[in-house]
Write a protein that holds these residues in place. Sequence first.
Motif, PDB file in Angstrom:
ATOM      1  N   ALA A  35       0.851  -1.187   0.000  1.00 25.37           N
ATOM      2  CA  ALA A  35       0.000   0.000   0.000  1.00 25.37           C
ATOM      3  C   ALA A  35       0.884   1.234   0.000  1.00 25.37           C
ATOM      4  O   ALA A  35       2.022   1.200   0.429  1.00 25.37           O
ATOM      5  CB  ALA A  35      -0.927   0.015   1.229  1.00 25.37           C
ATOM      6  N   ARG A  36       0.304   2.353  -0.474  1.00 25.61           N
ATOM      7  CA  ARG A  36       1.075   3.594  -0.536  1.00 25.61           C
ATOM      8  C   ARG A  36       1.385   4.089   0.873  1.00 25.61           C
ATOM      9  O   ARG A  36       0.536   4.125   1.745  1.00 25.61           O
ATOM     10  CB  ARG A  36       0.257   4.649  -1.287  1.00 25.61           C
ATOM     11  N   ARG A  37       2.647   4.468   1.096  1.00 27.31           N
ATOM     12  CA  ARG A  37       3.075   4.958   2.399  1.00 27.31           C
ATOM     13  C   ARG A  37       2.575   6.372   2.619  1.00 27.31           C
ATOM     14  O   ARG A  37       2.678   7.218   1.774  1.00 27.31           O
ATOM     15  CB  ARG A  37       4.601   4.931   2.478  1.00 27.31           C
ATOM     16  N   ARG A  38       1.993   6.603   3.770  1.00 23.72           N
ATOM     17  CA  ARG A  38       1.595   7.943   4.158  1.00 23.72           C
ATOM     18  C   ARG A  38       2.495   8.417   5.288  1.00 23.72           C
ATOM     19  O   ARG A  38       3.224   7.635   5.894  1.00 23.72           O
ATOM     20  CB  ARG A  38       0.140   7.953   4.629  1.00 23.72           C
ATOM     21  N   LYS A  39       2.407   9.700   5.582  1.00 25.74           N
ATOM     22  CA  LYS A  39       3.305  10.264   6.580  1.00 25.74           C
ATOM     23  C   LYS A  39       2.677  10.225   7.973  1.00 25.74           C
ATOM     24  O   LYS A  39       1.499  10.449   8.137  1.00 25.74           O
ATOM     25  CB  LYS A  39       3.665  11.701   6.205  1.00 25.74           C
ATOM     26  N   ALA A  40       3.527   9.923   8.988  1.00 26.84           N
ATOM     27  CA  ALA A  40       3.065   9.910  10.374  1.00 26.84           C
ATOM     28  C   ALA A  40       4.262  10.050  11.289  1.00 26.84           C
ATOM     29  O   ALA A  40       5.364   9.750  10.899  1.00 26.84           O
ATOM     30  CB  ALA A  40       2.301   8.622  10.675  1.00 26.84           C
ATOM     31  N   LEU A  41       4.023  10.504  12.520  1.00 24.22           N
ATOM     32  CA  LEU A  41       5.103  10.575  13.493  1.00 24.22           C
ATOM     33  C   LEU A  41       4.808   9.684  14.675  1.00 24.22           C
ATOM     34  O   LEU A  41       5.424   8.652  14.830  1.00 24.22           O
ATOM     35  CB  LEU A  41       5.325  12.012  13.957  1.00 24.22           C
ATOM     36  N   LEU A  42       3.852  10.029  15.507  1.00 23.81           N
ATOM     37  CA  LEU A  42       3.554   9.261  16.701  1.00 23.81           C
ATOM     38  C   LEU A  42       2.308   8.424  16.458  1.00 23.81           C
ATOM     39  O   LEU A  42       1.219   8.942  16.250  1.00 23.81           O
ATOM     40  CB  LEU A  42       3.323  10.202  17.892  1.00 23.81           C
ATOM     41  N   VAL A  43       2.450   7.099  16.515  1.00 27.96           N
ATOM     42  CA  VAL A  43       1.341   6.205  16.183  1.00 27.96           C
ATOM     43  C   VAL A  43       0.163   6.424  17.131  1.00 27.96           C
ATOM     44  O   VAL A  43      -0.988   6.457  16.712  1.00 27.96           O
ATOM     45  CB  VAL A  43       1.810   4.739  16.238  1.00 27.96           C
ATOM     46  N   MET A  44       0.438   6.586  18.400  1.00 29.11           N
ATOM     47  CA  MET A  44      -0.655   6.750  19.351  1.00 29.11           C
ATOM     48  C   MET A  44      -1.441   8.027  19.072  1.00 29.11           C
ATOM     49  O   MET A  44      -2.665   8.037  19.070  1.00 29.11           O
ATOM     50  CB  MET A  44      -0.105   6.777  20.780  1.00 29.11           C
ATOM     51  N   ALA A  45      -0.734   9.112  18.845  1.00 27.91           N
ATOM     52  CA  ALA A  45      -1.418  10.374  18.584  1.00 27.91           C
ATOM     53  C   ALA A  45      -2.170  10.313  17.268  1.00 27.91           C
ATOM     54  O   ALA A  45      -3.285  10.823  17.148  1.00 27.91           O
ATOM     55  CB  ALA A  45      -0.417  11.528  18.565  1.00 27.91           C
ATOM     56  N   TRP A  46      -1.583   9.673  16.265  1.00 23.04           N
ATOM     57  CA  TRP A  46      -2.232   9.543  14.960  1.00 23.04           C
ATOM     58  C   TRP A  46      -3.541   8.769  15.096  1.00 23.04           C
ATOM     59  O   TRP A  46      -4.564   9.141  14.534  1.00 23.04           O
ATOM     60  CB  TRP A  46      -1.276   8.828  14.011  1.00 23.04           C
ATOM     61  N   THR A  47      -3.515   7.669  15.841  1.00 27.30           N
ATOM     62  CA  THR A  47      -4.712   6.852  16.021  1.00 27.30           C
ATOM     63  C   THR A  47      -5.784   7.623  16.757  1.00 27.30           C
ATOM     64  O   THR A  47      -6.965   7.597  16.393  1.00 27.30           O
ATOM     65  CB  THR A  47      -4.355   5.568  16.791  1.00 27.30           C
ATOM     66  N   ALA A  48      -5.385   8.328  17.803  1.00 28.50           N
ATOM     67  CA  ALA A  48      -6.360   9.120  18.549  1.00 28.50           C
ATOM     68  C   ALA A  48      -7.012  10.174  17.668  1.00 28.50           C
ATOM     69  O   ALA A  48      -8.208  10.447  17.781  1.00 28.50           O
ATOM     70  CB  ALA A  48      -5.685   9.781  19.747  1.00 28.50           C
ATOM     71  N   GLN A  92       9.243  22.105  19.147  1.00 26.40           N
ATOM     72  CA  GLN A  92       8.652  21.448  20.309  1.00 26.40           C
ATOM     73  C   GLN A  92       9.513  20.262  20.706  1.00 26.40           C
ATOM     74  O   GLN A  92      10.137  19.610  19.858  1.00 26.40           O
ATOM     75  CB  GLN A  92       7.239  20.934  20.009  1.00 26.40           C
ATOM     76  N   ASN A  93       9.509  19.945  22.011  1.00 24.22           N
ATOM     77  CA  ASN A  93      10.186  18.762  22.526  1.00 24.22           C
ATOM     78  C   ASN A  93       9.180  17.900  23.272  1.00 24.22           C
ATOM     79  O   ASN A  93       8.454  18.402  24.140  1.00 24.22           O
ATOM     80  CB  ASN A  93      11.318  19.158  23.476  1.00 24.22           C
ATOM     81  N   ILE A  94       9.139  16.622  22.922  1.00 25.44           N
ATOM     82  CA  ILE A  94       8.192  15.693  23.543  1.00 25.44           C
ATOM     83  C   ILE A  94       8.979  14.533  24.130  1.00 25.44           C
ATOM     84  O   ILE A  94       9.780  13.896  23.429  1.00 25.44           O
ATOM     85  CB  ILE A  94       7.175  15.148  22.522  1.00 25.44           C
ATOM     86  N   LEU A  95       8.773  14.228  25.411  1.00 27.24           N
ATOM     87  CA  LEU A  95       9.372  13.047  26.022  1.00 27.24           C
ATOM     88  C   LEU A  95       8.396  11.892  25.887  1.00 27.24           C
ATOM     89  O   LEU A  95       7.256  11.965  26.356  1.00 27.24           O
ATOM     90  CB  LEU A  95       9.691  13.295  27.497  1.00 27.24           C
ATOM     91  N   LEU A 309      -5.265  15.587  21.433  1.00 32.01           N
ATOM     92  CA  LEU A 309      -4.374  14.704  20.686  1.00 32.01           C
ATOM     93  C   LEU A 309      -4.570  14.868  19.186  1.00 32.01           C
ATOM     94  O   LEU A 309      -3.616  14.826  18.412  1.00 32.01           O
ATOM     95  CB  LEU A 309      -4.616  13.246  21.082  1.00 32.01           C
ATOM     96  N   MET A 310      -5.819  15.059  18.769  1.00 29.73           N
ATOM     97  CA  MET A 310      -6.090  15.266  17.357  1.00 29.73           C
ATOM     98  C   MET A 310      -5.390  16.519  16.856  1.00 29.73           C
ATOM     99  O   MET A 310      -4.726  16.512  15.813  1.00 29.73           O
ATOM    100  CB  MET A 310      -7.596  15.401  17.109  1.00 29.73           C
ATOM    101  N   SER A 311      -5.519  17.608  17.607  1.00 25.85           N
ATOM    102  CA  SER A 311      -4.889  18.860  17.205  1.00 25.85           C
ATOM    103  C   SER A 311      -3.371  18.706  17.163  1.00 25.85           C
ATOM    104  O   SER A 311      -2.705  19.181  16.235  1.00 25.85           O
ATOM    105  CB  SER A 311      -5.287  19.971  18.177  1.00 25.85           C
ATOM    106  N   PHE A 312      -2.823  18.020  18.169  1.00 28.89           N
ATOM    107  CA  PHE A 312      -1.384  17.789  18.232  1.00 28.89           C
ATOM    108  C   PHE A 312      -0.920  16.980  17.028  1.00 28.89           C
ATOM    109  O   PHE A 312       0.049  17.330  16.349  1.00 28.89           O
ATOM    110  CB  PHE A 312      -1.072  17.053  19.534  1.00 28.89           C
ATOM    111  N   ALA A 313      -1.620  15.879  16.723  1.00 25.01           N
ATOM    112  CA  ALA A 313      -1.231  15.025  15.607  1.00 25.01           C
ATOM    113  C   ALA A 313      -1.366  15.745  14.272  1.00 25.01           C
ATOM    114  O   ALA A 313      -0.533  15.574  13.378  1.00 25.01           O
ATOM    115  CB  ALA A 313      -2.076  13.750  15.608  1.00 25.01           C
ATOM    116  N   THR A 314      -2.415  16.562  14.135  1.00 22.83           N
ATOM    117  CA  THR A 314      -2.604  17.307  12.892  1.00 22.83           C
ATOM    118  C   THR A 314      -1.432  18.232  12.621  1.00 22.83           C
ATOM    119  O   THR A 314      -0.982  18.399  11.482  1.00 22.83           O
ATOM    120  CB  THR A 314      -3.911  18.121  12.955  1.00 22.83           C
ATOM    121  N   GLY A 315      -0.877  18.806  13.692  1.00 25.16           N
ATOM    122  CA  GLY A 315       0.269  19.691  13.534  1.00 25.16           C
ATOM    123  C   GLY A 315       1.536  18.971  13.120  1.00 25.16           C
ATOM    124  O   GLY A 315       2.498  19.605  12.690  1.00 25.16           O
ATOM    125  N   LEU A 316       1.542  17.624  13.242  1.00 24.60           N
ATOM    126  CA  LEU A 316       2.732  16.842  12.900  1.00 24.60           C
ATOM    127  C   LEU A 316       2.559  16.031  11.618  1.00 24.60           C
ATOM    128  O   LEU A 316       3.430  15.239  11.268  1.00 24.60           O
ATOM    129  CB  LEU A 316       3.063  15.872  14.054  1.00 24.60           C
TER     130      LEU A 316
END
Length: 382
Positions: A35-48, A92-95, A309-316
């Motif tokens: 399948a075509r690769r899409r962009k993502a950073l944090l899986v948990m935030a993306w799912t939320a 931004q820095n995220i631990l 989380l949605m807003s955070f993920a959208t920004g990434l």
Amino acid sequence: MSAESMPDPAIPGPGEPRTPGSRQRGKGRRRRPPARRRKALLVMAWTAAGVVVLGGTGAGVLYFKLNGNLESVDIDQALGADRPEKADNGSQNILVLGSDTRSDGNKELGGGTDDGTARSDTAMVVHVYQGHKKASVVSIPRDTLIDRPECTDTDGDEHPAAQDVMFNSAYSTGGAACAVKTVESISGLRMDHYLEVDFSGFEQLVDDLGGVDVTTTEAIKDPDSHLDLPAGTHTLDGEQALGLVRTRHGVGDGSDLGRIQLQQAFVKALVDQVEDIGLLGNPKKLYDVADTATKTVTTDSDLGSVNSLMSFATGLKGIGPDNMHMVTMPVIYDPADPNRVLLEKAKADQVWTALKNDQPIPDSATAGTATGEAKGVVNAPE
């Protein structure tokens, strides 16, 4: 967890040609089509973030249930004003921590300590650059001997400073707040957000996704993590995936550094799996994954809702694997104890200074540092 990005897990290791009979299949699973690769950073935030689709299609009661699954901690209140200044350059820095706190099932997975306290085996500082188009990820080895600062946990209890203790003692001593305080002390960077992923929930998440495909370029066998994988391609179920990201004796030189390299490779394979199965086109699977994910993640209070989380993920959303640079904090082996590592301060300072100035991490910062000798052991199949 290439010169400027995570090693490409789609490339088989040396001497490991792809053959039709080399795949080791999990219990009756079928190989998913490419399948075509899409962009993502944090899986948990993306799912939320995807959960909001449910709320917008008349399934609002499910949305509120998922929102109620989330736990959050008020890091800012616990740490007060004695912290590094916030960056004013848009970065931004995220631990991100992996822990064994939120479920009794972690005991069955070998989690926790002998006295019942929780521990964190995984720690990553994610630096999102100005413009949110690229990121650097710095893994901090749990076995690094550090000077832990005094801190106050989220219950208001105070914990004294300690010298020459393992990095992950900060979390087992004072939880999320003390972990953040320690990372800020080491790096000089202000942590804007905190995300904690529970190990037993991680196992269920992989099962909800139908497993994750990886290729091992050499056999991995570690009784401590219940892992026994011959060289070849595998669809890992949740238990096997958890064993992979927690193993340290089955790869490389047996140190935590080798485990970090496996974790970084597995993150890429997990992102690929989430993207390839098309969650947004399958509401039932989306809900199952989102239900597990929101039960699995603990956040700082600013991210303590699905909307946040949605807003955070959208920004990434513009950050993909090709513009992520994953490194390990520069360390050297402790001459007095081969099971511990020491901060290589001059090179570590190069890493943190670069991120403080919102600049790429120079290659010189990680050249010649301890590695764990496990690079390229795990790849994601094409």
